[in-house]
Design a protein around this motif. Sequence first.
Motif, mmCIF file in Angstrom:
data_model
loop_
_atom_site.group_PDB
_atom_site.id
_atom_site.type_symbol
_atom_site.label_atom_id
_atom_site.label_comp_id
_atom_site.label_asym_id
_atom_site.label_seq_id
_atom_site.Cartn_x
_atom_site.Cartn_y
_atom_site.Cartn_z
ATOM 1 N N THR A 120 0.830 -1.203 0.000
ATOM 2 C CA THR A 120 0.000 0.000 0.000
ATOM 3 C C THR A 120 0.868 1.258 0.000
ATOM 4 O O THR A 120 0.595 2.224 -0.727
ATOM 5 C CB THR A 120 -0.941 0.007 1.219
ATOM 6 N N LEU A 121 1.918 1.256 0.808
ATOM 7 C CA LEU A 121 2.822 2.404 0.862
ATOM 8 C C LEU A 121 3.550 2.589 -0.465
ATOM 9 O O LEU A 121 3.741 3.714 -0.936
ATOM 10 C CB LEU A 121 3.830 2.224 1.999
ATOM 11 N N ALA A 122 3.970 1.477 -1.077
ATOM 12 C CA ALA A 122 4.656 1.566 -2.364
ATOM 13 C C ALA A 122 3.723 2.097 -3.440
ATOM 14 O O ALA A 122 4.128 2.906 -4.294
ATOM 15 C CB ALA A 122 5.204 0.194 -2.754
ATOM 16 N N ASN A 123 2.466 1.667 -3.424
ATOM 17 C CA ASN A 123 1.473 2.195 -4.370
ATOM 18 C C ASN A 123 1.269 3.688 -4.181
ATOM 19 O O ASN A 123 1.185 4.451 -5.148
ATOM 20 C CB ASN A 123 0.134 1.472 -4.187
ATOM 21 N N LYS A 124 1.171 4.102 -2.920
ATOM 22 C CA LYS A 124 0.998 5.519 -2.616
ATOM 23 C C LYS A 124 2.191 6.330 -3.119
ATOM 24 O O LYS A 124 2.024 7.399 -3.713
ATOM 25 C CB LYS A 124 0.837 5.701 -1.105
ATOM 26 N N LEU A 125 3.380 5.805 -2.919
ATOM 27 C CA LEU A 125 4.580 6.499 -3.376
ATOM 28 C C LEU A 125 4.581 6.623 -4.893
ATOM 29 O O LEU A 125 4.887 7.689 -5.441
ATOM 30 C CB LEU A 125 5.827 5.737 -2.907
ATOM 31 N N PHE A 126 4.242 5.544 -5.590
ATOM 32 C CA PHE A 126 4.236 5.565 -7.056
ATOM 33 C C PHE A 126 3.271 6.630 -7.574
ATOM 34 O O PHE A 126 3.620 7.437 -8.450
ATOM 35 C CB PHE A 126 3.837 4.183 -7.591
ATOM 36 N N THR A 127 2.064 6.659 -7.020
ATOM 37 C CA THR A 127 1.050 7.611 -7.478
ATOM 38 C C THR A 127 1.472 9.053 -7.218
ATOM 39 O O THR A 127 1.360 9.921 -8.099
ATOM 40 C CB THR A 127 -0.289 7.342 -6.775
ATOM 41 N N THR A 128 1.967 9.323 -6.022
ATOM 42 C CA THR A 128 2.349 10.701 -5.689
ATOM 43 C C THR A 128 3.575 11.148 -6.474
ATOM 44 O O THR A 128 3.692 12.332 -6.820
ATOM 45 C CB THR A 128 2.616 10.844 -4.181
ATOM 46 N N LEU A 129 4.475 10.221 -6.781
ATOM 47 C CA LEU A 129 5.637 10.574 -7.610
ATOM 48 C C LEU A 129 5.201 10.955 -9.023
ATOM 49 O O LEU A 129 5.729 11.905 -9.612
ATOM 50 C CB LEU A 129 6.634 9.418 -7.654
ATOM 51 N N LEU A 130 4.244 10.231 -9.572
ATOM 52 C CA LEU A 130 3.754 10.574 -10.905
ATOM 53 C C LEU A 130 3.163 11.978 -10.922
ATOM 54 O O LEU A 130 3.461 12.780 -11.808
ATOM 55 C CB LEU A 130 2.695 9.568 -11.357
ATOM 56 N N ILE A 131 2.302 12.260 -9.941
ATOM 57 C CA ILE A 131 1.670 13.589 -9.886
ATOM 58 C C ILE A 131 2.725 14.673 -9.720
ATOM 59 O O ILE A 131 2.688 15.714 -10.390
ATOM 60 C CB ILE A 131 0.646 13.649 -8.747
ATOM 61 N N SER A 132 3.683 14.440 -8.838
ATOM 62 C CA SER A 132 4.704 15.455 -8.572
ATOM 63 C C SER A 132 5.587 15.690 -9.784
ATOM 64 O O SER A 132 5.972 16.827 -10.068
ATOM 65 C CB SER A 132 5.550 15.030 -7.367
ATOM 66 N N CYS A 133 5.914 14.625 -10.513
ATOM 67 C CA CYS A 133 6.715 14.791 -11.728
ATOM 68 C C CYS A 133 5.942 15.580 -12.779
ATOM 69 O O CYS A 133 6.510 16.409 -13.497
ATOM 70 C CB CYS A 133 7.120 13.423 -12.286
ATOM 71 N N TYR A 134 4.636 15.328 -12.859
ATOM 72 C CA TYR A 134 3.803 16.056 -13.820
ATOM 73 C C TYR A 134 3.785 17.548 -13.492
ATOM 74 O O TYR A 134 3.964 18.395 -14.374
ATOM 75 C CB TYR A 134 2.386 15.493 -13.787
ATOM 76 N N ILE A 135 3.560 17.866 -12.225
ATOM 77 C CA ILE A 135 3.448 19.272 -11.825
ATOM 78 C C ILE A 135 4.796 19.985 -11.870
ATOM 79 O O ILE A 135 4.890 21.147 -12.259
ATOM 80 C CB ILE A 135 2.827 19.381 -10.419
ATOM 81 N N ALA A 136 5.857 19.279 -11.481
ATOM 82 C CA ALA A 136 7.187 19.899 -11.463
ATOM 83 C C ALA A 136 7.891 19.815 -12.811
ATOM 84 O O ALA A 136 9.023 20.275 -12.949
ATOM 85 C CB ALA A 136 8.052 19.222 -10.399
ATOM 86 N N SER A 137 7.217 19.242 -13.821
ATOM 87 C CA SER A 137 7.790 19.071 -15.170
ATOM 88 C C SER A 137 9.120 18.337 -15.129
ATOM 89 O O SER A 137 10.135 18.811 -15.639
ATOM 90 C CB SER A 137 7.945 20.437 -15.865
ATOM 91 N N CYS A 138 9.110 17.176 -14.505
ATOM 92 C CA CYS A 138 10.307 16.341 -14.408
ATOM 93 C C CYS A 138 10.040 15.001 -15.097
ATOM 94 O O CYS A 138 8.941 14.447 -14.989
ATOM 95 C CB CYS A 138 10.671 16.075 -12.945
ATOM 96 N N ARG A 139 11.044 14.495 -15.774
ATOM 97 C CA ARG A 139 10.927 13.178 -16.390
ATOM 98 C C ARG A 139 10.803 12.116 -15.306
ATOM 99 O O ARG A 139 11.366 12.255 -14.223
ATOM 100 C CB ARG A 139 12.159 12.905 -17.264
ATOM 101 N N ILE A 140 10.053 11.058 -15.605
ATOM 102 C CA ILE A 140 9.866 9.975 -14.638
ATOM 103 C C ILE A 140 11.208 9.285 -14.392
ATOM 104 O O ILE A 140 11.823 8.766 -15.329
ATOM 105 C CB ILE A 140 8.852 8.937 -15.157
ATOM 106 N N PRO A 141 11.712 9.265 -13.162
ATOM 107 C CA PRO A 141 12.993 8.611 -12.871
ATOM 108 C C PRO A 141 12.924 7.107 -13.135
ATOM 109 O O PRO A 141 11.862 6.487 -13.033
ATOM 110 C CB PRO A 141 13.214 8.894 -11.378
ATOM 111 N N ASP A 142 14.071 6.520 -13.469
ATOM 112 C CA ASP A 142 14.124 5.077 -13.740
ATOM 113 C C ASP A 142 13.625 4.272 -12.545
ATOM 114 O O ASP A 142 12.990 3.224 -12.711
ATOM 115 C CB ASP A 142 15.557 4.656 -14.092
ATOM 116 N N GLY A 143 13.916 4.767 -11.338
ATOM 117 C CA GLY A 143 13.484 4.054 -10.144
ATOM 118 C C GLY A 143 11.973 3.969 -10.033
ATOM 119 O O GLY A 143 11.426 2.969 -9.552
ATOM 120 N N VAL A 144 11.271 5.000 -10.498
ATOM 121 C CA VAL A 144 9.814 5.000 -10.458
ATOM 122 C C VAL A 144 9.271 4.022 -11.500
ATOM 123 O O VAL A 144 8.305 3.295 -11.249
ATOM 124 C CB VAL A 144 9.259 6.418 -10.715
ATOM 125 N N VAL A 145 9.915 3.996 -12.670
ATOM 126 C CA VAL A 145 9.508 3.055 -13.706
ATOM 127 C C VAL A 145 9.656 1.629 -13.197
ATOM 128 O O VAL A 145 8.762 0.789 -13.371
ATOM 129 C CB VAL A 145 10.352 3.256 -14.987
#
Length: 483
Positions: free
Chosen positions: A218-243
Amino acid sequence: MVYKGPSRDCLPCRRRKLKCDLRKDGCGQCLRAGISCFGYRDSNDLVFRDQTRSVERKMLAAKATTVSLQLGTLDHPWNVRARHDFFAHYVFGLSSSYNILPLLYDKAKPDDCLVACVDAASLAYVANREHAASKELFRLAAQHYTVALRRINAALSNPELALADSTLQSVLLLDLYEKIMGRDLEAAAPWLAHLNGALALIKARGYNNLVESDVSRTLANKLFTTLLISCYIASCRIPDGVVELGRKLDMFHDKDDFKWRISKMNQKMINFRIDIAEGKLSSSQIVEEAKRLHDAYREIEETSSQRWQPRQVMASEEDPANRPLIFGDHYHVYKGHFETQVRNTTRIMHLQLQAYIQKHLEDDGSEEYTRALEESLRRTENFAEKVMASVPQFIIPGVHPNNSIPFSSVQTLRCGIVLPAVFIAAGASKNPDLRPWAIRTLRFMAASGNIRSASMTADMLENHPGLDFRFMYAKLGGYAFTS
């Protein structure tokens, strides 16, 4: 009495509905199928736990949302009152995005980093809602945040604590604090700092250890989702670790999981935006990729289950007094606010894709160009109208049990969910009636529910309709208030 007790079978066997042979040297079913097997559930997870009190607490806390704002008059410290509001919203209430928190919080000691992080996030959350005491609350929130950082650093220096679920949850709460308090994208670092730290913790634990428990996943899912949103808003490419994290989480999601499929598509959308910003694509490549992504989103939407489809209500069926609250001749009622939010998220992506198509189509004077442009403009209006059709269900009395005027506290929170989509849809539409309706409706929300964010959104639509959606989203506090 409610009990909870999982089987010892390995995850692949549970997902394939097969009986696991529990062999010490590895599951025979997985060996024959050539599937990676990560072992069996820990014996500690097999203890049956009496969950009756937990269920009762959730039922009682669900009602707390309607009375949480009254707590400011009670004789309790602010951090206690703030914690109540926080749990009522993020754990047991409308959002439930931190529903795993009680399992960890119940085991925490008063001087643990998790307690300090809960207090910091809680005080920040309430400070943005309690106008009368906000100055003092912001000061208290900052004090608890400093304490939380000190305790997090101490936990990270301990090899055992550094890899604990409670530490990962604590870091996610610090990220929530930053989203609530840091509304300026000019300083984008805080939007990713804590999340990158949480990703490092996941890597240190090992991705395969995500199968340890439901809490870890559950925590890993939460992290994945929030990282996607934050990358979108901050205009950052998705890090390899998130992929890589997304790939590991794939095995825990059904192939027909609509929200997960959309999340994986959003990952592609974010990198597409970065490719455009970095000048890596020609105009024709941008148009072709935007069309391909549009078709991929549509395929997911068209094959989704009935749960995600709205019920259509004609305006003619409504009381004439409510018709000004409806754009056009109908509106949509979804199963719940969560379904509304996910569907509107896809519309935000669709509207962005159509904007790219309209901007980068090469005008060669041909009929093909005219047809392509007209088709894209029609799609823009269609998506914008569907966003507006999702709004009346939360503001017309009687549509949902909690709907009233003035708004109930639950109703107020639901209205906050639609604000980002309303902003981008109203800004994208060329319909001369749509943006004025959106502004009037936002003003109605602000007056009927005392929703400051609705008033802010209306102001931005009136004064800065071309404002980059990312800045608007950050100004409202991002997913701190819309998740």
